[in-house]
Motif scaffolding. Structure first.
Motif: not given
Length: 215
Positions: A99-106, A139-148, A187-194
């Motif tokens: 978050k501090k480093a302004n990463i594009k996606k986590f 809740e971080s505000g980062l763009d993310y994808t969580i795979v379970r 890759a954007d915008p695949l599964v953004k914030n999913k």
């Protein structure tokens, strides 16, 4: 080329991620390692490494990094303290640094059952740690994808999966296919914030991710 930091690069799934990214024309893998002796394996592959410990400060590890894949974890096979230290607090530490480093996606490798840890008494601590890390990322505000994913196997990947926010079934999926899911989620915008579950299935990975993006 975008630089992708892989936490858990020395693990079974992490190594597959590195191999996929190493042949990419869009992404360059950067392997997060904890010990100096782990460097040689990646150097032989032509892969850059950065030293860092998930139980310590990680701000330096994300300098110049564009996106992050968190594939580290105990798999529930270590003691409770280590599971919380790595799967929960280590993930939070890297999220904070990103978050501090302004990463594009986590991209987070989580686990099926993290939405209901009490359903599996044997893995309850592990699933609770994963759930807490997932919530922290959302809740971080980062763009993310969580795979379970379901239970991971070392079978050859079939590149066909079943994805859903909640699949309501148990099953397996190969580490190969999970690695592809994580890499393609960059890759954007695949599964953004999913957040979604994954099992082996019949739908090609890319099609399944597109469908999941539109769900």
């Amino acid at each position: 080329m975008e630089k992708i930091l892989i936490a858990g690069a020395t693990g079974s799934t992490g190594k597959r991620i590195i191999e996929i990214l190493n042949s990419s024309t869009s992404f360059e893998p950067i392997a997060l390692i904890r010990k100096e002796e782990q460097k040689e394996v990646f150097e032989d592959m032509g892969v850059t490494t950065v030293m860092g410990d998930l139980e310590k400060d990680l701000d330096h590890t994300v300098k110049g990094i564009d996106r992050v894949i968190f594939a580290a974890g105990s798999g529930g096979n270590t003691g409770e303290d280590k599971t919380i230290a790595v799967d929960q607090e280590g993930a939070k530490r890297l999220i904070d640094a990103a978050k501090k480093a302004n990463i594009k996606k986590f991209i987070m490798l989580s686990a099926m059952g993290a939405d209901n840890p009490s359903s599996n008494e044997d893995l309850k601590t592990y699933l609770e740690a994963k759930a807490n890390a997932d919530d922290y990322l959302r809740e971080s505000g980062l763009d993310y994808t969580i795979v379970r994913p379901g239970a991971l196997t070392d079978d050859l990947g079939l590149a066909k999966v079943k994805l859903g926010e909640k699949l309501n079934e148990r099953g397996e999926i190969s580490r190969d296919d999970v690695a592809f899911l994580l890499v393609m989620s960059l890759a954007d915008p695949l599964v953004k914030n999913k957040t979604f579950e994954a099992l082996e299935g019949r739908e090609p990975i890319k099609n399944a991710l597109i469908d999941m993006s539109q769900a």
